[in-house]
Structures are given as C-alpha cells and as structure tokens.
Design a protein around this motif. Structure first.
Motif, PDB file in Angstrom:
ATOM      1  N   VAL A   1      23.659 -43.726 -69.456  1.00 31.53           N
ATOM      2  CA  VAL A   1      25.044 -43.256 -69.403  1.00 31.53           C
ATOM      3  C   VAL A   1      25.088 -42.142 -68.367  1.00 31.53           C
ATOM      4  O   VAL A   1      24.525 -41.073 -68.580  1.00 31.53           O
ATOM      5  CB  VAL A   1      25.540 -42.738 -70.767  1.00 31.53           C
ATOM      6  CG1 VAL A   1      26.923 -42.122 -70.623  1.00 31.53           C
ATOM      7  CG2 VAL A   1      25.598 -43.863 -71.777  1.00 31.53           C
ATOM      8  N   GLY A   2      25.734 -42.391 -67.228  1.00 30.93           N
ATOM      9  CA  GLY A   2      25.838 -41.366 -66.199  1.00 30.93           C
ATOM     10  C   GLY A   2      24.499 -41.052 -65.575  1.00 30.93           C
ATOM     11  O   GLY A   2      23.603 -41.887 -65.499  1.00 30.93           O
ATOM     12  N   GLU A   3      24.342 -39.807 -65.130  1.00 30.22           N
ATOM     13  CA  GLU A   3      23.167 -39.414 -64.356  1.00 30.22           C
ATOM     14  C   GLU A   3      22.192 -38.555 -65.143  1.00 30.22           C
ATOM     15  O   GLU A   3      21.172 -38.134 -64.618  1.00 30.22           O
ATOM     16  CB  GLU A   3      23.615 -38.642 -63.112  1.00 30.22           C
ATOM     17  CG  GLU A   3      24.422 -37.400 -63.431  1.00 30.22           C
ATOM     18  CD  GLU A   3      24.994 -36.739 -62.191  1.00 30.22           C
ATOM     19  OE1 GLU A   3      25.658 -35.708 -62.345  1.00 30.22           O
ATOM     20  OE2 GLU A   3      24.760 -37.259 -61.099  1.00 30.22           O
ATOM     21  N   ARG A   4      22.476 -38.290 -66.410  1.00 30.98           N
ATOM     22  CA  ARG A   4      21.599 -37.432 -67.197  1.00 30.98           C
ATOM     23  C   ARG A   4      20.649 -38.271 -68.039  1.00 30.98           C
ATOM     24  O   ARG A   4      20.238 -39.355 -67.643  1.00 30.98           O
ATOM     25  CB  ARG A   4      22.443 -36.492 -68.066  1.00 30.98           C
ATOM     26  CG  ARG A   4      23.182 -35.429 -67.251  1.00 30.98           C
ATOM     27  CD  ARG A   4      24.146 -34.634 -68.120  1.00 30.98           C
ATOM     28  NE  ARG A   4      24.697 -33.511 -67.363  1.00 30.98           N
ATOM     29  CZ  ARG A   4      24.364 -32.256 -67.570  1.00 30.98           C
ATOM     30  NH1 ARG A   4      23.483 -31.943 -68.488  1.00 30.98           N
ATOM     31  NH2 ARG A   4      24.907 -31.290 -66.847  1.00 30.98           N
ATOM     32  N   GLU A   5      20.302 -37.768 -69.199  1.00 31.39           N
ATOM     33  CA  GLU A   5      19.425 -38.506 -70.099  1.00 31.39           C
ATOM     34  C   GLU A   5      20.089 -39.812 -70.535  1.00 31.39           C
ATOM     35  O   GLU A   5      21.312 -39.911 -70.574  1.00 31.39           O
ATOM     36  CB  GLU A   5      19.117 -37.652 -71.337  1.00 31.39           C
ATOM     37  CG  GLU A   5      18.358 -36.377 -71.055  1.00 31.39           C
ATOM     38  CD  GLU A   5      16.923 -36.648 -70.659  1.00 31.39           C
ATOM     39  OE1 GLU A   5      16.377 -37.685 -71.091  1.00 31.39           O
ATOM     40  OE2 GLU A   5      16.356 -35.842 -69.911  1.00 31.39           O
ATOM     41  N   PRO A   6      19.293 -40.839 -70.880  1.00 28.84           N
ATOM     42  CA  PRO A   6      19.898 -42.069 -71.399  1.00 28.84           C
ATOM     43  C   PRO A   6      20.550 -41.808 -72.755  1.00 28.84           C
ATOM     44  O   PRO A   6      20.130 -40.922 -73.504  1.00 28.84           O
ATOM     45  CB  PRO A   6      18.707 -43.024 -71.524  1.00 28.84           C
ATOM     46  CG  PRO A   6      17.518 -42.128 -71.648  1.00 28.84           C
ATOM     47  CD  PRO A   6      17.825 -40.920 -70.813  1.00 28.84           C
ATOM     48  N   LEU A   7      21.563 -42.588 -73.059  1.00 30.22           N
ATOM     49  CA  LEU A   7      22.203 -42.467 -74.364  1.00 30.22           C
ATOM     50  C   LEU A   7      21.231 -42.840 -75.472  1.00 30.22           C
ATOM     51  O   LEU A   7      21.164 -42.187 -76.518  1.00 30.22           O
ATOM     52  CB  LEU A   7      23.438 -43.372 -74.415  1.00 30.22           C
ATOM     53  CG  LEU A   7      24.091 -43.546 -75.788  1.00 30.22           C
ATOM     54  CD1 LEU A   7      24.584 -42.209 -76.325  1.00 30.22           C
ATOM     55  CD2 LEU A   7      25.229 -44.554 -75.712  1.00 30.22           C
ATOM     56  N   TRP A   8      20.455 -43.893 -75.229  1.00 25.88           N
ATOM     57  CA  TRP A   8      19.525 -44.400 -76.240  1.00 25.88           C
ATOM     58  C   TRP A   8      18.265 -44.875 -75.529  1.00 25.88           C
ATOM     59  O   TRP A   8      18.346 -45.500 -74.471  1.00 25.88           O
ATOM     60  CB  TRP A   8      20.173 -45.544 -77.009  1.00 25.88           C
ATOM     61  CG  TRP A   8      19.328 -46.150 -78.085  1.00 25.88           C
ATOM     62  CD1 TRP A   8      19.204 -45.726 -79.371  1.00 25.88           C
ATOM     63  CD2 TRP A   8      18.488 -47.308 -77.965  1.00 25.88           C
ATOM     64  NE1 TRP A   8      18.333 -46.541 -80.063  1.00 25.88           N
ATOM     65  CE2 TRP A   8      17.892 -47.523 -79.222  1.00 25.88           C
ATOM     66  CE3 TRP A   8      18.190 -48.179 -76.914  1.00 25.88           C
ATOM     67  CZ2 TRP A   8      17.004 -48.570 -79.454  1.00 25.88           C
ATOM     68  CZ3 TRP A   8      17.305 -49.224 -77.145  1.00 25.88           C
ATOM     69  CH2 TRP A   8      16.734 -49.412 -78.404  1.00 25.88           C
ATOM     70  N   LYS A   9      17.113 -44.566 -76.102  1.00 25.49           N
ATOM     71  CA  LYS A   9      15.848 -44.953 -75.472  1.00 25.49           C
ATOM     72  C   LYS A   9      14.814 -45.256 -76.545  1.00 25.49           C
ATOM     73  O   LYS A   9      14.691 -44.530 -77.528  1.00 25.49           O
ATOM     74  CB  LYS A   9      15.336 -43.832 -74.556  1.00 25.49           C
ATOM     75  CG  LYS A   9      14.074 -44.189 -73.776  1.00 25.49           C
ATOM     76  CD  LYS A   9      13.703 -43.075 -72.809  1.00 25.49           C
ATOM     77  CE  LYS A   9      12.485 -43.433 -71.979  1.00 25.49           C
ATOM     78  NZ  LYS A   9      12.138 -42.354 -71.018  1.00 25.49           N
TER      79      LYS A   9
END
Length: 230
Positions: free
Chosen positions: A31-39
């Motif tokens: 989601v966007g350029e930061r951390e993934p929403l779910w990993k």
C-alpha cells in the motif's frame, strides 16, 4: 601420539546424513510507498537426527495499519508509481505483483469508503494507529530426547532473559502465556509443549515405536505508531 589419534578416530561416530529439506514462502500486500499493509514470511527446515528427524517452522505475520494503511489513506488516491516494478523478464513476478497491487488498492479503497461513515470512522481510528506482529516458531522431533518437548522450546535462552521460565509438561499438554507492556505498546508470549503421551490413539499408531516431541513459542506485539510529523 599416533596411537592416541587412532583411538580418538575410532570413537567418533559416523557423521549424520547431510540431507535437509528447506521450504520458504513470502507474500505481501503493498500500500503506497511505506511498509506493506500485510506481510507473511514462512520458513520450514527439516534435518535428520541420530534416531529420527528434527523439523523447525518459523513464521512472521505483519499487519501494518499505523505505518502503512493510515499514511496511504491520507493521500487522495493509491500511489501506484511508488510501488516497486517487477523484472520484465519474469512473467511470474509481473503477474504476482499485479495481483498484490490490486489487493492493496482494493483494501485502500474499501477502507476509504468505510471511513466516510462516521460510526465506522470512530471505531476504526484507534486501530489505524497500531501495527500488529506475530512471530511463531515450532520445533518437532522424532528423536529420543532426555527432557522430551521441553528440550525443543524455541528461544529458550531469550525467554529466560525476560524472566520467563516455562514448566515441563506433565500428564497433559502444557500451554502457558505471559503478557505485559512493551515500548509503545503491548506484548504477549505463549509457549506450548506436547509429548508423545499426549497424542490421540490414531497418531500414536502412526508413530509406532518412534519418539515424538513438539514445542512452540508464539509472540504477539501491538505497537502504536505516531502520525507523520509528530
């Protein structure tokens, strides 16, 4: 000295087979350029032992509502350009990334629509400040162990440094949990120990005369994330 060396060599047992089985899997929803929403990250390692086999499973699950979803919702539209691009020579990688992108965009759009409802927004705002992490490590063995499943406890030394000293399992499987505050949040540690005598009859028949032990450590954390600029 030569006699001593020959005797020492005669006492050394033959090395165990070096054959191992490894499996690794990873997936995420960006989601966007930061951390993934779910990993999700998963690793399984299996290796022979003296009279059996040892298997270790490690998994890490992240749900980043505070560090990923909240910043993405602050933008008016999903930032597709910020997402990493796949290697054009790999059709499989391209398809996987497109699928992950669609899942991320769908989650972001669904959240934006839900937050337009005042009641849902009030309920969701506290959650959108949090990141959730779960670490799972399981060790199982069909080798003879003097202390049974207690010998397999993952991260035993680290648990001791935290003041956590699990008991040995008795006539029943043993599950214990500890919880407390952590920096910027909350942490919970759980351990599980299962020995062969705890298994149902059907599994005992499948194992036959082979020993069995299983131990697991599960760590859950909830971390509060400050809004950007704070």
């Amino acid at each position: 000295m030569a006699i001593v060396n020959r005797r020492a060599k005669a006492k050394v047992a033959a090395p165990l087979p070096a054959e191992t089985e490894n499996f690794a899997f990873a997936a995420e929803i960006p989601v966007g350029e930061r951390e993934p929403l779910w990993k999700l990250q998963l690793q399984v390692h299996s290796t022979p032992q003296a009279d059996g086999e040892h298997t270790r499973l490690r998994a890490h699950l992240q749900t980043n509502l505070g560090s990923a979803l909240r910043p993405a919702l602050a933008r008016s539209a999903p930032d597709v350009a910020a997402l990493p691009r796949p290697d054009p020579s790999s059709a499989t990688s391209a398809r996987a990334l497109r699928l992950a992108e669609r899942a991320g965009h769908a989650a972001q759009n669904l959240a934006q629509r839900a937050l337009r409802v005042p009641v849902l927004r009030r309920l969701a705002e506290p959650l959108l400040q949090l990141d959730f992490n779960t670490w799972i490590e399981i060790q199982a063995s069909t080798a003879s162990l003097d202390r049974g499943s207690h010998s397999l406890l993952p991260q035993a030394e680290r648990l001791h440094t935290l003041g956590i000293r699990p008991r040995r399992a008795g006539d029943e499987p043993l599950a214990e949990t500890w919880a407390g505050e952590a920096p910027d949040g909350y942490a919970q540690v759980s351990v599980l120990q299962i020995d062969k005598r705890h298994l149902p009859e059907r599994l005992l028949r499948l194992l036959g005369n082979r020993p069995f032990g299983l131990a697991a450590t599960i760590v859950n954390t909830v971390q509060q994330k400050k809004a950007q600029g704070h």
